[in-house]
Design an enzyme around this catalytic site. Structure first.
Site, PDB file in Angstrom:
ATOM      1  N   SER A  16      -1.389 -22.493  15.267  1.00  0.00           N
ATOM      2  CA  SER A  16      -2.055 -23.470  14.405  1.00  0.00           C
ATOM      3  C   SER A  16      -3.272 -22.814  13.741  1.00  0.00           C
ATOM      4  O   SER A  16      -3.623 -21.677  14.057  1.00  0.00           O
ATOM      5  CB  SER A  16      -2.484 -24.670  15.238  1.00  0.00           C
ATOM      6  OG  SER A  16      -3.446 -24.252  16.179  1.00  0.00           O
ATOM      7  N   LYS A 190       3.068  -7.340  11.993  1.00  0.00           N
ATOM      8  CA  LYS A 190       4.266  -7.589  12.802  1.00  0.00           C
ATOM      9  C   LYS A 190       4.991  -8.868  12.342  1.00  0.00           C
ATOM     10  O   LYS A 190       4.369  -9.912  12.121  1.00  0.00           O
ATOM     11  CB  LYS A 190       3.883  -7.742  14.279  1.00  0.00           C
ATOM     12  CG  LYS A 190       3.112  -6.555  14.852  1.00  0.00           C
ATOM     13  CD  LYS A 190       3.814  -5.222  14.679  1.00  0.00           C
ATOM     14  CE  LYS A 190       4.873  -4.933  15.693  1.00  0.00           C
ATOM     15  NZ  LYS A 190       5.540  -3.621  15.390  1.00  0.00           N
ATOM     16  N   GLN A 195       9.945 -14.231  13.079  1.00  0.00           N
ATOM     17  CA  GLN A 195      11.392 -14.286  13.354  1.00  0.00           C
ATOM     18  C   GLN A 195      11.677 -15.317  14.452  1.00  0.00           C
ATOM     19  O   GLN A 195      12.619 -16.106  14.357  1.00  0.00           O
ATOM     20  CB  GLN A 195      11.890 -12.919  13.837  1.00  0.00           C
ATOM     21  CG  GLN A 195      11.789 -11.821  12.797  1.00  0.00           C
ATOM     22  CD  GLN A 195      12.232 -10.486  13.378  1.00  0.00           C
ATOM     23  OE1 GLN A 195      13.122 -10.424  14.225  1.00  0.00           O
ATOM     24  NE2 GLN A 195      11.603  -9.408  12.941  1.00  0.00           N
ATOM     25  N   LYS A 226      12.230  -7.184   5.869  1.00  0.00           N
ATOM     26  CA  LYS A 226      12.498  -7.430   7.286  1.00  0.00           C
ATOM     27  C   LYS A 226      12.640  -8.942   7.549  1.00  0.00           C
ATOM     28  O   LYS A 226      13.585  -9.374   8.215  1.00  0.00           O
ATOM     29  CB  LYS A 226      11.333  -6.876   8.102  1.00  0.00           C
ATOM     30  CG  LYS A 226      11.790  -6.229   9.371  1.00  0.00           C
ATOM     31  CD  LYS A 226      10.713  -5.384   9.948  1.00  0.00           C
ATOM     32  CE  LYS A 226      11.170  -4.911  11.312  1.00  0.00           C
ATOM     33  NZ  LYS A 226      10.137  -4.178  11.984  1.00  0.00           N
ATOM     34  N   ASP A 243      -5.351 -13.657   3.443  1.00  0.00           N
ATOM     35  CA  ASP A 243      -6.630 -14.366   3.539  1.00  0.00           C
ATOM     36  C   ASP A 243      -7.381 -14.203   2.227  1.00  0.00           C
ATOM     37  O   ASP A 243      -7.415 -13.105   1.665  1.00  0.00           O
ATOM     38  CB  ASP A 243      -7.515 -13.724   4.637  1.00  0.00           C
ATOM     39  CG  ASP A 243      -7.026 -14.085   6.031  1.00  0.00           C
ATOM     40  OD1 ASP A 243      -6.107 -14.914   6.139  1.00  0.00           O
ATOM     41  OD2 ASP A 243      -7.561 -13.526   7.012  1.00  0.00           O
ATOM     42  N   CYS A 389     -24.931 -41.950   5.849  1.00  0.00           N
ATOM     43  CA  CYS A 389     -24.631 -42.945   6.878  1.00  0.00           C
ATOM     44  C   CYS A 389     -25.669 -42.898   8.008  1.00  0.00           C
ATOM     45  O   CYS A 389     -26.757 -43.431   7.854  1.00  0.00           O
ATOM     46  CB  CYS A 389     -23.203 -42.772   7.381  1.00  0.00           C
ATOM     47  SG  CYS A 389     -22.574 -44.277   8.127  1.00  0.00           S
ATOM     48  N   HIS A 533     -20.369 -42.950   2.618  1.00  0.00           N
ATOM     49  CA  HIS A 533     -20.106 -41.510   2.712  1.00  0.00           C
ATOM     50  C   HIS A 533     -19.654 -40.972   1.356  1.00  0.00           C
ATOM     51  O   HIS A 533     -18.446 -40.903   1.094  1.00  0.00           O
ATOM     52  CB  HIS A 533     -18.992 -41.249   3.730  1.00  0.00           C
ATOM     53  CG  HIS A 533     -19.392 -41.502   5.144  1.00  0.00           C
ATOM     54  ND1 HIS A 533     -19.925 -40.517   5.940  1.00  0.00           N
ATOM     55  CD2 HIS A 533     -19.335 -42.624   5.897  1.00  0.00           C
ATOM     56  CE1 HIS A 533     -20.178 -41.023   7.138  1.00  0.00           C
ATOM     57  NE2 HIS A 533     -19.835 -42.303   7.142  1.00  0.00           N
ATOM     58  N   GLU A 535     -19.431 -38.065   0.394  1.00  0.00           N
ATOM     59  CA  GLU A 535     -18.678 -36.801   0.519  1.00  0.00           C
ATOM     60  C   GLU A 535     -17.168 -36.993   0.421  1.00  0.00           C
ATOM     61  O   GLU A 535     -16.451 -36.087  -0.002  1.00  0.00           O
ATOM     62  CB  GLU A 535     -19.031 -36.081   1.830  1.00  0.00           C
ATOM     63  CG  GLU A 535     -18.583 -36.747   3.124  1.00  0.00           C
ATOM     64  CD  GLU A 535     -19.605 -37.728   3.711  1.00  0.00           C
ATOM     65  OE1 GLU A 535     -20.431 -38.259   2.937  1.00  0.00           O
ATOM     66  OE2 GLU A 535     -19.551 -37.975   4.924  1.00  0.00           O
TER      67      GLU A 535
HETATM   68  N1  GLN Z   1     -23.326 -44.730  14.212  1.00  0.00           N
HETATM   69  C1  GLN Z   1     -23.644 -45.367  12.979  1.00  0.00           C
HETATM   70  C2  GLN Z   1     -22.902 -46.673  12.797  1.00  0.00           C
HETATM   71  O1  GLN Z   1     -21.906 -46.910  13.430  1.00  0.00           O
HETATM   72  C3  GLN Z   1     -23.392 -44.450  11.798  1.00  0.00           C
HETATM   73  C4  GLN Z   1     -21.953 -44.135  11.571  1.00  0.00           C
HETATM   74  C5  GLN Z   1     -21.716 -42.946  10.690  1.00  0.00           C
HETATM   75  O2  GLN Z   1     -22.605 -42.120  10.480  1.00  0.00           O
HETATM   76  N2  GLN Z   1     -20.520 -42.818  10.168  1.00  0.00           N
HETATM   77  O3  GLN Z   1     -23.287 -47.495  12.020  1.00  0.00           O
END
Ligand code: GLN
Length: 558
Positions: A16, A190, A195, A226, A243, A389, A533, A535
């Site tokens: 993995s 290798k 294989q 191979k 890589d 958060c 969030h 992100e």
């Molecule tokens: N622990 C916090 C909550 O539950 C923040 C959660 C988080 O950062 N995703 O509200």
């Protein structure tokens, strides 16, 4: 006209952690670049119904989709590479499959017959895969079978794949992502483990059509030959995948081996002209950065024995990268274990060497006092700060304690008996927790947020109404809102339906003199923290506005 989906199963051989998720996401990108619609499914063989109940050091980041599924981080990779939202149906686990079969059995949906592991479990898997094809209308459904061939855990999923190939001749393809080690003592690449992986796959009734040969180095012609001979596959169907520094280069590396054309040929589809221009432009920027930006991420989920795991915060890292690349900068990320600051507060003075600090999401007490100290240092030393958060909740705790003067203020998650519960459990969460209903019960997925005028956030988003993804149980306790605002905290975003605070900021100014002068109050170059969030929604081709704002402020410090 009704579309006929093609299904591409991808499984892993040898071991993995060889980048199977990125390989699939990259296959998606290159097929998409030929003008086809692509979606991707992740199959995780564990019993957990979803990833929400797992510790990130165990499983990596828990990714959250728009519709609130807590899933594997690979779904995040798919979203980032395909530049599309992926939804709940695209995430399959053993837990989900068995749960559905048992429910149907209880509802007499099997008409009284004996329900058996084979074929009923694989059939349920197939039903789910086909549903994704139907619902998304995609030309291609890529399916990642988690784990490595030969494990007990994924045998039933391989069985489903085998059955699907039989029923949909010409519409199912198998790709094996394998690994070719170059042991130092031997000094040669290798092929034997590959294989063996193919043989194991053969014993499950599956012959791979294409082998993606991952290795530290490019796979040479001799090794390709191979593999061809011993794995019963044409030489040109062995794809060298060495890589490379950036994951975003993988689609281009695949195309050097003409992978999209190979895949389309197997389906007898005529390749349309490919367009990877935007992708190529981004990779050029990644490869020739003009400057560096030093970011500290202060969390606690990265120690695993003697190893440092970055998987727990993968979306945060990627979002930092996207925004940095946008400014042709190379991010240099340092992991800050906040427990260290609790033991040695002197270390806090070193934070000034960073251009910006992020406190990401988190749960539980360990390391929180350290985080609060880090946030205080960012606030008072005017270091650009982005709180995500938990990083927002603790910024509020810090402000309440040190600016509002409410000593001992806390989140009730950390201290249920605090005199000043400035962060508190949401009302509906109280019932759920008292009944021990933990799985999938947080405030999850997309909710809207109204942004206040004249804020850093509005300047970043350029939009008053936004939608972002959530994963939390606690929230800013609105009884303290007025007090916080009086003392200078900016409430920059609110959920219009529930009035929950979504974004806090410190006031900023166009005149840097204002925040350079430490004594003149709250002014700060960039102090933004969100209950959601951001992100999760950042993509390499469309970096997230808040991360962009943050990196921009960081670069000004350089
Ligand atoms: N622990 C916090 C909550 O539950 C923040 C959660 C988080 O950062 N995703 O509200």
């Amino acid at each position: 006209m009704k579309k006929t989906a093609r299904y591409v199963f991808v499984c892993g051989g040898v071991m993995s952690g060889i980048g199977k998720g990125i390989a699939i996401a990259s296959i998606g990108t290159i097929i998409q670049s030929r003008g086809f619609e692509v979606t991707a499914i992740k199959i995780d063989p564990y019993i957990n119904v979803d990833a929400g109940t797992m510790n990130p050091t165990e499983h990596g980041e828990v990714f959250v989709t728009d519709n609130g599924t807590e899933c594997d981080q690979d779904i995040g990779n798919y979203e980032r590479f395909l530049n599309r939202n992926i939804y709940d149906d695209n995430y399959i686990t053993t837990g989900r499959v068995y749960e559905a079969v048992i429910k149907k059995e209880r509802n007499l949906e099997y008409n009284g017959r004996c329900v058996e592991v084979v074929p009923d479990i694989p059939n349920e898997v197939i039903r789910r895969i086909k549903k994704v094809g139907r619902k998304t209308g995609a030309d291609f459904v890529l399916i990642e079978i988690g784990g490595t061939v030969g494990e007990y855990q994924n045998a039933l999923f391989l069985e489903a794949a085998r059955m699907m190939r039989l029923s949909y001749l010409g519409r199912v393809l198998f790709i094996l992502v394998s690994y070719l080690p170059v042991p130092k003592s031997v000094g040669e690449m290798k092929t034997k483990p590959t294989q063996n992986a193919v043989r194991t796959l053969n014993s499950a009734g599956i012959q791979p059509d294409i082998i993606i040969a991952r290795s530290e180095y490019p796979v040479d012609e001799k090794r390709k030959e191979k593999i061809s001979t011993f794995c019963n596959i044409k030489k040109e169907d062995v794809v060298s995948a060495p890589d490379i520094k950036s994951i975003y280069e993988v689609p281009l590396s695949f195309e050097k081996e003409r992978l999209s054309q190979k895949i389309l040929n197997k389906f007898q589809l005529r390749p349309k002209k490919k367009d990877l221009t935007r992708w190529e432009k981004m990779v050029r920027a990644i490869k020739a950065p003009q400057r560096k930006v030093k970011i500290g991420i202060a969390g606690k989920y990265f120690r695993s024995g003697k190893f440092t795991l970055m998987d727990s915060y993968i979306s945060v890292i990627e979002a930092v990268k996207h925004a940095s690349y946008y400014f042709e900068a190379e991010p240099e990320i340092t992991w800050l274990d906040t427990e260290d600051y609790e033991k040695r507060p002197k270390l806090l003075s070193e934070l000034r060497k960073f251009d910006g600090i992020i406190v990401p999401g988190g749960f539980g007490q360990r390391g929180t006092e350290g985080k609060i100290q880090v946030i205080k240092t960012c606030r008072t030393q005017k270091i650009p700060y982005l709180g995500l958060c938990f990083g927002m909740q603790l910024a509020v705790v810090e402000f309440t304690r040190h600016v509002c003067g409410l000593k001992g203020a806390n989140s009730t998650e950390i201290n249920p008996k605090t005199k000043y519960p400035v962060i508190d459990l949401m009302e509906e969460q109280k019932k759920l927790l008292s009944k021990k209903e933990y799985g999938g019960t947080m405030r999850l997925g997309a909710y809207s947020c109204k942004i206040a005028p004249k804020t850093i956030s509005l300047r970043a988003y350029k939009n008053r109404l936004i939608s972002e993804r959530h994963r939390h149980r606690y929230e800013l306790n609105n009884t303290y809102k007025e007090k916080l605002e009086q003392k200078g905290l900016v409430i920059a975003g609110i959920n219009p339906e529930t009035n929950l605070v979504e974004i806090i900021e410190l006031p900023t100014s166009n005149s840097p003199r204002k925040f350079r002068d430490r004594k003149r109050g709250m002014y700060h170059p960039f102090f933004v923290a969100t209950q959601f969030h951001p992100e999760f929604k950042s993509r390499p081709l469309t970096p997230h506005p808040l991360f962009r704002g943050f990196i921009k402020a960081c670069l000004k410090r350089v």
